[in-house]
Design a protein around this motif. Sequence first.
Motif, PDB file in Angstrom:
ATOM      1  N   LEU A   1       0.808  -1.218   0.000  1.00  0.00           N
ATOM      2  CA  LEU A   1       0.000   0.000   0.000  1.00  0.00           C
ATOM      3  C   LEU A   1       0.848   1.278   0.000  1.00  0.00           C
ATOM      4  CD1 LEU A   1      -2.716   1.424   0.012  1.00  0.00           C
ATOM      5  CD2 LEU A   1      -2.806   1.085   2.494  1.00  0.00           C
ATOM      6  N   PRO A   2       1.889   1.384   0.827  1.00  0.00           N
ATOM      7  CA  PRO A   2       2.697   2.604   0.759  1.00  0.00           C
ATOM      8  C   PRO A   2       3.276   2.859  -0.643  1.00  0.00           C
ATOM      9  CG  PRO A   2       3.182   1.423   2.774  1.00  0.00           C
ATOM     10  CD  PRO A   2       2.303   0.522   1.949  1.00  0.00           C
ATOM     11  N   ASN A   3       3.735   1.800  -1.294  1.00  0.00           N
ATOM     12  CA  ASN A   3       4.276   1.972  -2.648  1.00  0.00           C
ATOM     13  C   ASN A   3       3.183   2.360  -3.642  1.00  0.00           C
ATOM     14  OD1 ASN A   3       6.828   1.403  -1.716  1.00  0.00           O
ATOM     15  ND2 ASN A   3       6.812  -0.715  -2.410  1.00  0.00           N
ATOM     16  N   ARG A   4       1.995   1.848  -3.458  1.00  0.00           N
ATOM     17  CA  ARG A   4       0.871   2.253  -4.318  1.00  0.00           C
ATOM     18  C   ARG A   4       0.537   3.732  -4.122  1.00  0.00           C
ATOM     19  NH1 ARG A   4      -3.035  -2.997  -3.537  1.00  0.00           N
ATOM     20  NH2 ARG A   4      -1.707  -4.405  -4.734  1.00  0.00           N
ATOM     21  N   LEU A   5       0.614   4.195  -2.880  1.00  0.00           N
ATOM     22  CA  LEU A   5       0.366   5.615  -2.612  1.00  0.00           C
ATOM     23  C   LEU A   5       1.433   6.480  -3.276  1.00  0.00           C
ATOM     24  CD1 LEU A   5      -0.754   5.473   1.128  1.00  0.00           C
ATOM     25  CD2 LEU A   5      -2.180   5.976  -0.867  1.00  0.00           C
ATOM     26  N   THR A   6       2.671   6.010  -3.269  1.00  0.00           N
ATOM     27  CA  THR A   6       3.744   6.734  -3.954  1.00  0.00           C
ATOM     28  C   THR A   6       3.451   6.813  -5.450  1.00  0.00           C
ATOM     29  OG1 THR A   6       5.398   6.127  -2.309  1.00  0.00           O
ATOM     30  CG2 THR A   6       6.213   6.698  -4.500  1.00  0.00           C
ATOM     31  N   LEU A   7       3.047   5.710  -6.041  1.00  0.00           N
ATOM     32  CA  LEU A   7       2.701   5.713  -7.473  1.00  0.00           C
ATOM     33  C   LEU A   7       1.506   6.616  -7.751  1.00  0.00           C
ATOM     34  CD1 LEU A   7       3.209   2.000  -8.603  1.00  0.00           C
ATOM     35  CD2 LEU A   7       4.561   4.008  -9.235  1.00  0.00           C
TER      36      LEU A   7
ATOM     37  N   PHE B   1       1.020   9.605   4.382  1.00  0.00           N
ATOM     38  CA  PHE B   1       0.518   8.269   4.690  1.00  0.00           C
ATOM     39  C   PHE B   1       1.410   7.151   4.176  1.00  0.00           C
ATOM     40  CE2 PHE B   1      -3.558  10.421   5.566  1.00  0.00           C
ATOM     41  CZ  PHE B   1      -3.768   9.902   6.827  1.00  0.00           C
ATOM     42  N   ASP B   2       2.057   7.335   3.032  1.00  0.00           N
ATOM     43  CA  ASP B   2       2.899   6.231   2.571  1.00  0.00           C
ATOM     44  C   ASP B   2       4.061   6.009   3.540  1.00  0.00           C
ATOM     45  OD1 ASP B   2       4.803   8.147   1.785  1.00  0.00           O
ATOM     46  OD2 ASP B   2       4.484   7.842  -0.344  1.00  0.00           O
ATOM     47  N   GLY B   3       4.658   7.093   4.023  1.00  0.00           N
ATOM     48  CA  GLY B   3       5.744   6.943   4.994  1.00  0.00           C
ATOM     49  C   GLY B   3       5.269   6.403   6.328  1.00  0.00           C
ATOM     50  N   TYR B   4       4.141   6.925   6.795  1.00  0.00           N
ATOM     51  CA  TYR B   4       3.583   6.481   8.066  1.00  0.00           C
ATOM     52  C   TYR B   4       3.257   4.987   8.028  1.00  0.00           C
ATOM     53  CZ  TYR B   4       0.186   5.823  11.810  1.00  0.00           C
ATOM     54  OH  TYR B   4      -0.500   5.334  12.891  1.00  0.00           O
ATOM     55  N   LEU B   5       2.564   4.556   7.004  1.00  0.00           N
ATOM     56  CA  LEU B   5       2.178   3.145   6.893  1.00  0.00           C
ATOM     57  C   LEU B   5       3.389   2.238   6.714  1.00  0.00           C
ATOM     58  CD1 LEU B   5      -0.986   3.518   4.630  1.00  0.00           C
ATOM     59  CD2 LEU B   5      -0.943   2.902   7.065  1.00  0.00           C
ATOM     60  N   ALA B   6       4.358   2.696   5.933  1.00  0.00           N
ATOM     61  CA  ALA B   6       5.556   1.881   5.710  1.00  0.00           C
ATOM     62  C   ALA B   6       6.308   1.656   7.026  1.00  0.00           C
ATOM     63  CB  ALA B   6       6.457   2.539   4.671  1.00  0.00           C
ATOM     64  N   ARG B   7       6.437   2.723   7.819  1.00  0.00           N
ATOM     65  CA  ARG B   7       7.147   2.585   9.103  1.00  0.00           C
ATOM     66  C   ARG B   7       6.324   1.783  10.119  1.00  0.00           C
ATOM     67  NH1 ARG B   7       8.364   7.672   7.429  1.00  0.00           N
ATOM     68  NH2 ARG B   7       6.693   8.633   8.620  1.00  0.00           N
ATOM     69  N   LYS B   8       5.033   2.086  10.204  1.00  0.00           N
ATOM     70  CA  LYS B   8       4.186   1.437  11.212  1.00  0.00           C
ATOM     71  C   LYS B   8       4.064  -0.067  10.988  1.00  0.00           C
ATOM     72  CE  LYS B   8      -0.292   1.412  13.392  1.00  0.00           C
ATOM     73  NZ  LYS B   8      -1.600   1.973  13.528  1.00  0.00           N
TER      74      LYS B   8
ATOM     75  N   ASN C   1       6.119  -1.920   9.041  1.00  0.00           N
ATOM     76  CA  ASN C   1       7.386  -2.470   8.565  1.00  0.00           C
ATOM     77  C   ASN C   1       7.317  -2.855   7.082  1.00  0.00           C
ATOM     78  OD1 ASN C   1      10.083  -3.103   8.904  1.00  0.00           O
ATOM     79  ND2 ASN C   1       9.648  -5.218   9.517  1.00  0.00           N
ATOM     80  N   LEU C   2       6.826  -1.924   6.279  1.00  0.00           N
ATOM     81  CA  LEU C   2       6.693  -2.155   4.843  1.00  0.00           C
ATOM     82  C   LEU C   2       7.676  -1.294   4.042  1.00  0.00           C
ATOM     83  CD1 LEU C   2       2.775  -2.168   4.655  1.00  0.00           C
ATOM     84  CD2 LEU C   2       4.315  -4.153   4.544  1.00  0.00           C
TER      85      LEU C   2
ATOM     86  N   PHE D   1      12.214   0.138  -3.195  1.00  0.00           N
ATOM     87  CA  PHE D   1      11.378   0.883  -4.143  1.00  0.00           C
ATOM     88  C   PHE D   1      10.856   2.165  -3.489  1.00  0.00           C
ATOM     89  CE2 PHE D   1       7.241   2.064  -5.799  1.00  0.00           C
ATOM     90  CZ  PHE D   1       7.447   2.078  -7.175  1.00  0.00           C
ATOM     91  N   GLY D   2      10.327   2.050  -2.308  1.00  0.00           N
ATOM     92  CA  GLY D   2       9.791   3.213  -1.609  1.00  0.00           C
ATOM     93  C   GLY D   2      10.867   4.230  -1.264  1.00  0.00           C
TER      94      GLY D   2
END
Length: 177
Positions: free
Chosen positions: A3-9, A49-56, A58-59, A63-64
Motif C-alpha cells: 500500500l505505501p508503494n501504491r500511494l507513492t505511485l 501516509f505512505d511513509g507512516y504506513l511503511a514505518r508502522k 514495517n513495509l 522501491f519506496g
Amino acid sequence: MNLPNRLTLLRMILAIPFIYFLGEAETHGIAFRITALIIFAVASITDFFDGYLARKHNLITDFGKLMDPLADKILVISALVIFVDIKYIPAWMSIVVIAREFLISGIRTLAAAKGEVIPAGNLGKYKTTSQMIVIILMMILGDNPYNFYMMLIPVILTVWSGWEYTVKAKHYFLNMK
C-alpha cells in the motif's frame, strides 16, 4: 506491491492532472486553480501516509526509498516551474530547488551503484513539507507580494538539506574512480 508503494505511485500519477489544471488556471480561472489545489493536497497527504504506513507496518522497501522522494520531486518541481511561468516566484528560486534535487539524485545514483540506498533524512522531509505547504498557500492566495517571502523558507531548507546530504555523502565523491 504494498500500500505505501501504491500511494507513492498514485502521487506520481496525480502530478499529471495537477500540472494540467495549475498550468491552465491563469487562462481558465478559479475552478482550475481549486482543482489543482485539491489534487495537490491529496497528493501531499499520500506523502504523509505512505511513509507512516511503511514505518508502522514495517513495509519499507528499496522501491519506496527511491520512488517516494522522486514522486515528491515531480510534484514540487512541476508546481515551481509553473509558478515561475506565471510570475509567482523568481526563476532563481525554482532553479535552486531543481539543482539541489539533481545533486541529491546524483548522489543516490552513486550510492545505488554501490548497492546502497540512501533514504530521505529529517531535514529533507522538513524541506519537502515546507515546499508543499508554501505551494498550497500560493494556490490559495494567488499572485501576491508575499509569495517571494513564503518561498524563502523552503529555499533555505533546500540549500541546508542539500549541504547536509552532500557532507554526509562525501565518501561517494572521494572514492570515485
